[in-house]
Write a protein that holds these residues in place. Structure first.
Motif, PDB file in Angstrom:
ATOM      1  N   LYS A  71       2.032  -1.995   4.214  1.00 48.42           N
ATOM      2  CA  LYS A  71       1.065  -1.738   3.135  1.00 48.42           C
ATOM      3  C   LYS A  71       1.857  -0.985   2.091  1.00 48.42           C
ATOM      4  N   TYR A  72       2.099  -1.682   1.011  1.00 52.63           N
ATOM      5  CA  TYR A  72       3.047  -1.168   0.019  1.00 52.63           C
ATOM      6  C   TYR A  72       2.320  -1.046  -1.310  1.00 52.63           C
ATOM      7  N   GLU A  73       2.236   0.177  -1.781  1.00 52.04           N
ATOM      8  CA  GLU A  73       1.486   0.405  -3.026  1.00 52.04           C
ATOM      9  C   GLU A  73       2.295  -0.083  -4.227  1.00 52.04           C
ATOM     10  N   LEU A  74       1.671  -0.937  -5.001  1.00 55.37           N
ATOM     11  CA  LEU A  74       2.372  -1.500  -6.157  1.00 55.37           C
ATOM     12  C   LEU A  74       1.984  -0.842  -7.446  1.00 55.37           C
ATOM     13  N   ALA A  97       9.551   3.738   0.567  1.00 52.49           N
ATOM     14  CA  ALA A  97       8.350   4.563   0.615  1.00 52.49           C
ATOM     15  C   ALA A  97       7.134   3.733   0.231  1.00 52.49           C
ATOM     16  N   GLY A  98       6.089   3.903   0.986  1.00 52.89           N
ATOM     17  CA  GLY A  98       4.918   3.057   0.808  1.00 52.89           C
ATOM     18  C   GLY A  98       4.103   3.419  -0.417  1.00 52.89           C
ATOM     19  N   ASN A  99       4.061   4.704  -0.718  1.00 54.83           N
ATOM     20  CA  ASN A  99       3.268   5.120  -1.870  1.00 54.83           C
ATOM     21  C   ASN A  99       4.111   5.069  -3.132  1.00 54.83           C
ATOM     22  N   ILE A 100       3.493   4.553  -4.154  1.00 53.48           N
ATOM     23  CA  ILE A 100       4.304   4.243  -5.331  1.00 53.48           C
ATOM     24  C   ILE A 100       4.776   5.482  -6.081  1.00 53.48           C
ATOM     25  N   ARG A 127       7.594   7.204  -4.439  1.00 53.40           N
ATOM     26  CA  ARG A 127       8.702   6.259  -4.456  1.00 53.40           C
ATOM     27  C   ARG A 127       9.412   6.286  -5.802  1.00 53.40           C
ATOM     28  N   GLY A 145       4.550   0.591 -12.666  1.00 48.75           N
ATOM     29  CA  GLY A 145       3.616   0.606 -11.548  1.00 48.75           C
ATOM     30  C   GLY A 145       2.594   1.720 -11.655  1.00 48.75           C
TER      31      GLY A 145
END
Lengths: 307, 791
Positions: A232-235, B98-101, B104, B136
């Motif tokens: 689950k990758y926040e874009l 890293a999952g949170n933008i 990241r 983003g």
């Protein structure tokens, strides 16, 4: 398991060693007890050569009616646990009936073994390759020893690899166009893409890109499908306006993916999807799922690709 | 509720800070133990605190700054890690897992900055990647801070000319492109802020946006700092791109701020050379944008640039800056019909300052500006606004200050037209400024026409407007009128005829001033006239033939009429003084009848108007003094006048006053350089009379208080001094005996038992005695006379 075997069969110690164990690559494999273990790695058409050692407990002898080693490719459905379906089975006889007093080695070789499927451990199914040594005995029962090994098969880079480009939306609410640079990715690949917002009348909160795995087992009416979200990758964070374009760059390497298995021996299939999820301020979710193919690229060329 | 909101925010901030610090602590531990994986993990967690939506920009900034500090440590760690052989490429990828933008991207920017430093990849590619990836974040506040972080860490790493990151050809372009893009995106986010959230919080949002504006402006500052941005690039790339963004964002707050920013951060000569482009944007801005301030600032900057040295002026001429600015202002005022007056005026004021600075020789430009201004004034309203007033005054003061010459200003036809639009108090203020200016520059005004024009300008001070003004503070009024008086002194022409015209003009204006002003304005006018009369007298003989039109007589006529105007106002003391001045002047001109007439007027005033005893004393001394100085009178006239004066003296109310006036009169009968006036008898008579009065003062004191006061002794000493004076002058009636008697008398008085010693009288007397002794010892004729006095 070994423990139990040991307890009941203290008579001898059986071990399997691979001839090229020192040089062969290893791969991690999750065992049933949850631990991962490093295990030799093979691919289809490899020669599997090794030695089975039987070492009786000092002062005891092992009387047997023959020793054999089998190479088995098995599929196990968790709905039918313990019942293995062997799609590959090869046997080598190692010894004629007799007695063993001291440690004895039995070399074996399976040449160019056809192993079309990869080792896989999913939610409802697993596929494993194993060497099974059986020392057949009468009354005390046979001694059986398993040695797992992992099989992975590499594919070349696909000659045709189109991008995925699509415009989707809800009329008068949200129109987006997204683009992923490829439809086929290798395991260490990077997904590059872009999302264009053509029309936004919804207050967005964020947007994620998910990698989902769909594992379907069985066939026909008894088909069972299980979907897992692996990434689950926040874009995007916040609400875009019309005309914005949001970049996508997702590295696949951190995730535990496998190649896509379209139809493994009519027993199961594993497919991957990219799921683009938009969440609005009321936590409503808007999503669009796209299948991608994942393949395993040979290590050396894989690295070249990564650069 | 509001208080609650603030409290909650405090709570959220401290919670965020706590979370941030905790993760920072773990991150430090990971850094210390060289654990990259944990470092990334905890730094990402730490940065997750910045994902909050609950804080206002102000509070968010606090959090951001804390994170910023921590990221510096992380950056150092990254650098160390790289220097130990870890691949920067790998690290660049690693942080992107890293999952949170938001975390990241913060990490990506941090690593990116290290990446550029390693020079393993061209700076421009990395920068481009970073600025792209930052898209983003679409949340305005978080996006702004992230991008400002990017701007911050990349500032010293732009591939500028001369920078160590400079690559192949045209890398400056890349640097500019990067900053421009970041700027554009930031501005978009900033503008978007205004449109998110409930309408009711519009004001609050505006305030918050204002707090954030420097984040956006900083980009322009960075642009201006890039070495490679030369004039051509500024004109061709930077300015058009920035302006494009300014116009397209359609947001008044942003447009105003950014225009101002552009004007402030880029060099003046760039503005000058790109004036057209910059100005062409003004009419395209939102109607609510404060274009006037923008333009004013621009003009102010250009003005001070022009002031920096004459060598830059040709640039201004070359680009026709004035015409361009003038056109721009016209367009803007046309486009914004409801612009408040203050705006319009301040625009013209700035233009005027600019014009004076750049084209000091072009009076026509100045007049043109004033005329445009008059036009605006005639169609718009709202000049009552105090700010507009300030601006008008600034506008009108500018030419004064520049030219330091009222003549030049009087040549501006429209100057007066503008004054017409002012209200009373403004007119007054402006008049004061004009006068002040004339004073400071010490320039005399020498033609009647100019004087007329000038008084027309300052008529706010000269006469009442008809509308009853609310009570003005007395001091202020006095101050104003005093300046008018000073101004009158500044009017001077060497040509007598012209001077007379000037006097007449001034008189016409001044006489309209009303009772309150006349006492201030008439005296200088009179003195000015008398000065002319004396000048004529001095030259009379040489120029008799030609200057027939201007004679002292004529002047005295005017003067008489002028002083008559004072009669209606109860200021007899002043009028009396003026009459005496005139008399003296007339006397100087040998116009006996005129002088006599003036004296008569003065006497009449004394008799009829001056009733206060104190004023009488003053007046009588004035009369005596003036009379003593005249010498044009024949015996008869003189007798009449002196007789009257002596009579007045003897009729004063208080005895000491009488005494003093009477002994003063003695001087009327003995004038050294006047052979006809040598009447020793009368002198003695006066002194004796004075003595008698002094005596009666003493007796009165004895009678009323039981002891003689020392006041009379002082009088005696004073009289003694008079005796000595006339003795010295050789008045035969003053004898040694009389002096010695007087000395004896005084000595007795001072030694008398019933008298308290009086220091003043003592000192006065003893110094008088010392004087006598001194004269005795001096030698010569006088000394011989003094030797006869025996002490």
């Amino acid at each position: 398991m070994n423990f139990i075997i040991e307890a009941f069969k203290p008579a001898c110690h059986v071990s399997v060693t691979f001839a090229d164990a020192k040089h062969r690559k290893q791969a991690a494999l999750k065992k049933e007890n949850g631990k991962t273990e490093m295990i030799p790695l093979f691919r289809s058409q490899d020669n599997i050569i090794g030695t089975v050692s039987v070492e009786p407990v000092p002062g005891k002898k092992v009387e047997h009616k023959g020793i054999k080693v089998e190479l088995l490719g098995q599929i196990e459905m968790y709905s039918d646990r313990g019942n293995f379906y062997d799609f590959t089975s090869l046997v080598r006889e190692l010894d004629i009936p007799g007695e063993i007093y001291e440690k004895k080695d039995f070399p074996f070789e399976f040449s160019s073994v056809e192993m079309p499927y990869e080792t896989y451990s999913g939610i409802n199914v697993r596929l494993r390759y194993v060497l099974k040594v059986t020392i057949t005995r009468g009354y005390p029962g046979s001694i059986v020893q398993f040695q797992d090994f992992v099989v992975r098969n590499y594919s070349p880079s696909p000659s045709i690899n189109n991008s995925i480009k699509m415009e989707v939306g809800i009329e008068d609410c949200l129109h987006i166009e997204f683009e992923y640079n490829k439809s086929k990715y290798h395991l260490k690949d990077v997904i590059i893409g872009k999302i264009y917002f053509l029309l936004v009348r919804i207050k967005m909160k964020n947007m994620d890109l998910e990698i989902r795995r769909r594992e379907s087992t069985g066939s026909g009416t008894s088909t069972h499908v299980e979907t897992e979200t692996l990434a689950k990758y926040e874009l995007m964070d916040g609400a875009p306006v019309r005309g914005e374009s949001i970049p996508i760059r997702l590295f696949l390497s951190p995730y535990e993916l496998t190649p896509t298995y379209r139809n493994t021996n009519n027993k199961f299939s594993v497919k991957y999807y990219l799921n683009l999820v938009l969440v609005d301020e009321e936590d409503r979710r808007y999503f669009k799922q796209q299948e991608i193919t994942i393949y395993r690229l040979a290590e050396s060329s894989e690295q070249a690709e990564a650069l | 509720m509001v208080a609650d909101g603030v409290e909650d925010e405090e709570k959220w901030l401290s919670a965020g800070m706590a979370g941030l610090q905790q993760n920072a602590f773990y991150m430090h531990r990971a850094l210390d133990s060289n654990n990259l994986k944990d470092a990334l993990k905890y730094s990402a967690q730490m940065l997750s605190e910045l994902r909050t939506s609950k804080l206002s920009p102000h509070k968010y900034y606090v959090l951001y700054m804390k994170a910023f500090d921590e990221l510096r440590k992380l950056e150092i760690f990254f650098r160390d890690t790289i220097s130990l052989g870890f691949s920067i490429v790998e690290l660049y990828e690693l942080v992107q897992h890293a999952g949170n933008i938001l975390p990241r991207l913060y990490l990506l920017c941090t690593v990116g900055s290290v990446y550029i430093k390693t020079k393993e990849a061209p700076a421009k590619d990395i920068l481009k990647d970073l600025v792209e990836m930052c898209r983003g974040i679409q949340h305005p506040l978080r996006g702004l801070f992230l991008r400002s972080y990017l701007s911050q860490v990349s500032r010293d790493k732009l591939p500028d000319i001369g920078s160590e990151y400079e690559g192949d050809a045209d890398t400056v372009m890349d640097a500019v492109e990067f900053v421009l893009q970041n700027f554009t995106e930031m501005n978009k986010l900033w503008v978007r802020m205004q449109h998110q959230g409930p309408v009711s919080e519009k004001g609050k949002r505006e305030k918050e946006r204002n707090e954030l504006r420097d984040l956006i402006g900083k980009n322009l500052h960075v642009l201006s700092q890039i070495e490679g941005v030369d004039l051509d690039m500024y004109k061709e790339v930077v300015l058009p791109r920035v302006l494009e963004q300014v116009v397209n964002c359609k947001d008044d707050l942003a447009q105003y701020y950014l225009m101002d920013c552009i004007i402030q951060v880029f060099p003046d000569e760039y503005h000058l050379q790109s004036l057209e482009t910059l100005l062409s944007v003004c009419p395209q801005l939102q109607p609510s944008v404060d274009v006037k301030t923008v333009l004013s600032r621009l003009m102010d900057r250009l003005s001070s640039y022009a002031a920096s040295g004459v060598e830059v002026l040709p640039e201004f001429f070359q680009v026709e800056a004035f015409m361009k600015l003038n056109n721009a202002i016209r367009k803007v005022t046309e486009a914004q019909a409801d612009m408040p007056m203050v705006g319009v005026v301040s625009l013209y004021a700035s233009l005027l300052t600019f014009c004076l600075q750049v084209h000091p020789d072009r009076l026509d430009y100045v007049d043109q500006i004033l005329s445009s201004c008059v036009n605006e004034l005639s169609v718009r309203e709202g000049l009552d606004d105090s700010k507009a007033t300030r601006q008008i005054i600034a506008l009108l003061s500018a030419p004064l200050e520049k030219y330091k010459d009222i003549d030049t200003v009087l040549n501006l036809a429209n100057y007066r037209c503008i004054m017409e639009y002012l209200n009373d108090s403004m007119r007054k203020e402006m008049a004061n400024i004009i006068i002040q200016n004339i004073m400071n520059n010490k320039k005399t005004i020498s033609t009647a026409d100019k004087v007329d024009a000038l008084f027309e300008l300052i008529k706010g001070l000269i006469k009442d407007s008809g509308v009853e003004t609310p009570d003005e503070p007395e001091d202020e009024f006095k101050e104003e009128q005093n300046s008018v008086a000073r101004l009158i002194q500044m009017l001077h022409s060497d040509n007598h005829e012209e001077m007379l015209n000037i006097i007449n003009t001034v008189r016409n204006h001044v006489l309209m001033g009303g009772a309150k002003r006349l006492p201030y304005t008439i005296p200088p006018l009179i003195f000015s006239s008398l000065k002319l009369a004396r000048r004529l007298e001095g030259q009379d003989q040489s120029v008799t033939g030609e200057d027939v039109s201007v004679t002292p007589k004529k002047i005295f006529q005017i003067v008489t009429q002028t002083i008559d105007a004072l009669a209606s106002i109860p200021v007899p003391g002043l009028a009396l003084g003026l009459y005496l001045q005139c008399a003296e002047a007339a006397d100087d001109c040998d116009l006996e009848p005129v002088a006599y007439e003036f004296f008569t007027q003065a006497y009449i005033l004394y008799e009829e108007e001056i009733t206060d005893s104190r004023a009488q004393v003053t007046s009588i001394h004035l009369i005596i003094g003036t009379l003593q100085r005249t010498h044009a009178f024949g015996v008869e006239n003189r007798d009449a006048l002196t007789h009257k004066a002596t009579g007045y003296s003897a009729k004063l109310l208080k005895k000491p006053d009488q005494c003093r006036a009477v002994y003063a009169c003695s001087h009327l009968f003995w004038i050294d350089d006047h052979d006809n006036v040598r009447d020793g008898e009368r002198v003695l008579l006066c002194l004796k009379r004075a003595l008698r009065i002094a005596n009666s003062v003493q007796q009165m004191a004895n009678a009323t208080r039981g002891s003689s006061g020392t006041a009379s002794v002082v009088l005696f000493v004073e009289i003694l001094n008079k005796y000595l004076y006339f003795y010295e002058k050789g008045v035969p009636q003053i004898t040694v005996e009389s002096i010695q008697d007087l000395i004896k008398l005084i000595t007795n008085e001072l030694r008398g038992d019933n008298i308290k010693s009086d220091a003043v009288a003592d000192a006065f007397f003893s110094s008088t005695l010392r004087y006598i002794q001194f004269q005795k010892d001096k030698g010569g004729a006088i000394s011989d006379k003094y030797k006869l006095i025996v002490l």
